[in-house]
Design an enzyme around this catalytic site. Structure first.
Site, PDB file in Angstrom:
ATOM      1  N   ASP A   1       0.872  -1.157   0.000  1.00  0.00           N
ATOM      2  CA  ASP A   1       0.000   0.000   0.000  1.00  0.00           C
ATOM      3  C   ASP A   1       0.920   1.221   0.000  1.00  0.00           C
ATOM      4  OD1 ASP A   1      -2.407   1.589   0.403  1.00  0.00           O
ATOM      5  OD2 ASP A   1      -1.708   1.836   2.464  1.00  0.00           O
TER       6      ASP A   1
ATOM      7  N   ASP B   1       0.084   5.090   0.908  1.00  0.00           N
ATOM      8  CA  ASP B   1      -0.042   6.027   2.028  1.00  0.00           C
ATOM      9  C   ASP B   1      -0.049   5.289   3.362  1.00  0.00           C
ATOM     10  OD1 ASP B   1      -0.248   8.082   0.150  1.00  0.00           O
ATOM     11  OD2 ASP B   1      -2.434   7.959   0.092  1.00  0.00           O
TER      12      ASP B   1
END
Length: 181
Positions: free
Chosen positions: A8, A10
């Site tokens: 992922d 952020d």
């Protein structure tokens, strides 16, 4: 079939919801988390493909245009390169959070499509995220899951939990060893 680490963006690679950065809507907002560049370089050297899979609802909500998202990803690639690190591909969902699209995590479509494109064995790969939708996407894809930088006490049934990507490295690297024997 190859092994991959799906990351992922952020909260795993860069700061978000910190004192310095609320959301990443421009390249100037993109700040690598400590140890990420070195960690991705180690994953590269170990032979893992490294992919970014990120929900970017800010595009669908009108906070940024896709051209700006491309500029942010260009900065990410440049910042990682200063550590000798690279990513093999980036997948993102630009849709609004409640649009119900199949590409938005917790759905597994981004992982599945990257796996098909790059001949990746999802069952011997790892999804690393900081939120429940990341872990759910990894589980749905059949990958091992690692929760990092968690904002909740819940572990969402992740296979492993660490403070950050760098702390997760030994566990992830053990996955490489266990499949190569």
């Amino acid at each position: 079939m190859r092994q991959a680490v799906f990351l992922d963006r952020d909260g795993v690679i860069n700061e978000v919801l910190t004192k310095r950065v609320k959301f990443v809507n421009t390249p100037v907002d993109f700040l690598l988390l400590d140890g990420v560049g070195e960690s991705i370089r180690v994953l590269n050297e170990a032979g893992f493909l490294v992919f970014i899979v990120t929900n970017q609802g800010g595009v669908g909500l009108g906070y940024m245009k896709e051209v700006m998202l491309q500029k942010i990803h260009k900065k990410m690639i440049e910042d990682l390169a200063t550590f000798g690190a690279s990513v093999d591909d980036i997948a993102y969902c630009p849709h609004k959070p409640d649009e119900g699209c199949p590409c938005r995590k917790p759905e597994a479509q981004m992982l599945v499509e990257l796996a098909q494109k790059h001949q990746v064995d999802l069952h011997s790969s790892v999804m690393v995220g900081d939120r429940k939708p990341d872990i759910q996407a990894g589980q749905s894809a059949g990958s091992k899951t690692v929760l990092v930088n968690r904002r909740s006490k819940d572990t969402y049934d992740a296979d492993a939990v660490f403070d950050n990507l760098q702390a997760a490295l030994p566990w992830i690297l053990q996955m490489k060893k266990s499949t190569s024997q």
